[in-house]
Design a protein around this motif. Sequence first.
Motif, PDB file in Angstrom:
ATOM      1  N   HIS A 326       0.839  -1.213   0.000  1.00  0.00           N
ATOM      2  CA  HIS A 326       0.000   0.000   0.000  1.00  0.00           C
ATOM      3  C   HIS A 326       0.868   1.254   0.000  1.00  0.00           C
ATOM      4  O   HIS A 326       0.508   2.263  -0.615  1.00  0.00           O
ATOM      5  CB  HIS A 326      -0.914   0.015   1.232  1.00  0.00           C
ATOM      6  CG  HIS A 326      -2.094  -0.897   1.138  1.00  0.00           C
ATOM      7  ND1 HIS A 326      -3.146  -0.658   0.293  1.00  0.00           N
ATOM      8  CD2 HIS A 326      -2.377  -2.062   1.778  1.00  0.00           C
ATOM      9  CE1 HIS A 326      -4.044  -1.631   0.418  1.00  0.00           C
ATOM     10  NE2 HIS A 326      -3.597  -2.501   1.316  1.00  0.00           N
ATOM     11  N   ALA A 331      -1.062  -1.850  -4.092  1.00  0.00           N
ATOM     12  CA  ALA A 331      -2.063  -2.740  -3.500  1.00  0.00           C
ATOM     13  C   ALA A 331      -3.362  -1.964  -3.300  1.00  0.00           C
ATOM     14  O   ALA A 331      -3.357  -0.741  -3.117  1.00  0.00           O
ATOM     15  CB  ALA A 331      -1.565  -3.310  -2.165  1.00  0.00           C
ATOM     16  N   HIS A 370      -7.944  -7.793   0.027  1.00  0.00           N
ATOM     17  CA  HIS A 370      -6.615  -7.252  -0.288  1.00  0.00           C
ATOM     18  C   HIS A 370      -6.076  -7.871  -1.573  1.00  0.00           C
ATOM     19  O   HIS A 370      -5.870  -9.090  -1.667  1.00  0.00           O
ATOM     20  CB  HIS A 370      -5.653  -7.541   0.870  1.00  0.00           C
ATOM     21  CG  HIS A 370      -4.266  -7.006   0.642  1.00  0.00           C
ATOM     22  ND1 HIS A 370      -3.895  -5.727   0.956  1.00  0.00           N
ATOM     23  CD2 HIS A 370      -3.157  -7.599   0.108  1.00  0.00           C
ATOM     24  CE1 HIS A 370      -2.619  -5.534   0.639  1.00  0.00           C
ATOM     25  NE2 HIS A 370      -2.152  -6.663   0.123  1.00  0.00           N
ATOM     26  N   TRP A 371      -5.817  -6.989  -2.574  1.00  0.00           N
ATOM     27  CA  TRP A 371      -5.286  -7.425  -3.864  1.00  0.00           C
ATOM     28  C   TRP A 371      -4.087  -6.542  -4.209  1.00  0.00           C
ATOM     29  O   TRP A 371      -4.154  -5.326  -4.103  1.00  0.00           O
ATOM     30  CB  TRP A 371      -6.363  -7.323  -4.943  1.00  0.00           C
ATOM     31  CG  TRP A 371      -7.526  -8.236  -4.665  1.00  0.00           C
ATOM     32  CD1 TRP A 371      -8.514  -8.048  -3.750  1.00  0.00           C
ATOM     33  CD2 TRP A 371      -7.782  -9.490  -5.279  1.00  0.00           C
ATOM     34  NE1 TRP A 371      -9.385  -9.101  -3.754  1.00  0.00           N
ATOM     35  CE2 TRP A 371      -8.961 -10.002  -4.688  1.00  0.00           C
ATOM     36  CE3 TRP A 371      -7.150 -10.220  -6.284  1.00  0.00           C
ATOM     37  CZ2 TRP A 371      -9.510 -11.224  -5.061  1.00  0.00           C
ATOM     38  CZ3 TRP A 371      -7.691 -11.440  -6.666  1.00  0.00           C
ATOM     39  CH2 TRP A 371      -8.862 -11.935  -6.061  1.00  0.00           C
ATOM     40  N   SER A 372      -3.022  -7.201  -4.637  1.00  0.00           N
ATOM     41  CA  SER A 372      -1.793  -6.452  -4.945  1.00  0.00           C
ATOM     42  C   SER A 372      -1.159  -7.037  -6.197  1.00  0.00           C
ATOM     43  O   SER A 372      -1.615  -8.049  -6.745  1.00  0.00           O
ATOM     44  CB  SER A 372      -0.808  -6.539  -3.773  1.00  0.00           C
ATOM     45  OG  SER A 372      -0.333  -7.871  -3.610  1.00  0.00           O
TER      46      SER A 372
END
Length: 376
Positions: A326, A331, A370-372
Motif C-alpha cells: 500500500h 495494492a 486485499h489485492w496487490s
Amino acid sequence: MSSVRTRRWRLILSGTLLVAALAPAVAGADRADDDRQALAERQRALVAELDFLEASDAELRSAIAVLDDYVALKTAEVAEAQDVYAQAYVTAEAARREEAATQAEVAQLEEQMAAMAVAAYVAPPQADRMETMLHAAAPSDAVSLEVYLDVQNRRDTDIVRQLREARGRLGDQRRDAEDAERRAETAQERAVQELADLVGARQEQADLHAAVQHRIGEASHETGLVALQLAQVNRGLVDGTRATGDVPLVDVRGFRVHRSIAPQVEGLLAAAEADGIHLGGGSHRTNEEQIRLRIAHCGGDDPYSVWERPAGECSPPTARPGSSLHELGLAIDFTYDGRTISSQDSPAFQWLAANAHLFGFHNLASEPWHWSVDGT
C-alpha cells in the motif's frame, strides 16, 4: 470488418506510430505537442474502426497502447485546463475585490462631494470671504480666517481630484474584472470539454479492455501468458520501487495508485463495472498511516508492536511499516456495495478471483479484500 479494411488499419497505425517516433526530432517543442495531439486524435479514430473480434492480438495490444496513451494525454490536459481555470478564477475574484474597494472609495468621496455641494449652496465660498472681512475683529483675524478658507477650498478641490481619479480607476478595474471573468469562463469551458473527452476516452478504453478480456477468456493459453508477463513486470516494479523509493502516484477513479499500474487498475475497474461489479475501496497509504494501523491492530504503540510483531499476530493482519505494498501504491483494499469484501462468497471476490490476474492483481489468501501486484 473486411480484410482490406483490417490491412488499412494496420498500415495507417504503423505509419502514425513511425511519425510519433520521428516528430520530436524534426519539430520544435510546440510543434511536437501539436503533432502529438493531432496524432493521438487520428490514432483514437483508427481504434474506433477496429473490429475487436477480427483483430489480431498484436493489433489489440497496439490499440490498448494507443488508448492508454490517449487517456494519459487527456488526463494531463484535464489537469492543465483545471489549473488554468483555477488561476483565472482567482484572478477574476481578486479583480472584483479591487473593484469593490474602489467602488466603496468612490461612494465615500461622492458623499463628501454631496456635503460640499450642500455647504456651498447654504454658504457660498465668496460670501464666506466677504463675511470674514466685514466681521473680523482685527486685520490679523481676517487674514487668519481667509487662510483657513483657502485651506478648506484646497481640501475641497483635492476631494474633487480624488473622486475623478477613483472613478477612472474604477472604470479600469471594472474592465479588468470583466476581462478576467471572460478568461475564467473560457478556461472553464475548455476544462469541461477536456473532461468530456477524457470520459469518452475512458469509456473506449474500458470497452477495449472488456473486448481484450473476452478474447483472453476464449484462449486459456493466452490468458496464462498475459498473466505471467504481468507478474514478471510487476515483480520488477516492486523491486525497482523499493530500491528507488520513488512512488509516482496518479488518481484512477478515486484510487491513488502507482503510475505504472494505472492502466491495469482502470482496465480492471472498467471490466468489473461492465459485468455489474462496482468496486470501491482504498489503495495508497503513507508510512505514517501504516504506523497508525499497526498501533491500532497490533497491540499498542510500543516499538515491538509497531516494528517487529509478525503481521499475522495483528487483528486484522497488518504489514510492518515499510513493507506494505500500500505504501508503494501497488495494492488495493476493495469494497463492494460500500462494504469491505470480507468473504470469498462475495460476488465481488468471485469476480476478482476469476479476472483480477488478467490485470496483474493477485489476492492475499487471508484477506479477501486485499489485492496487490504480487499477492502480498
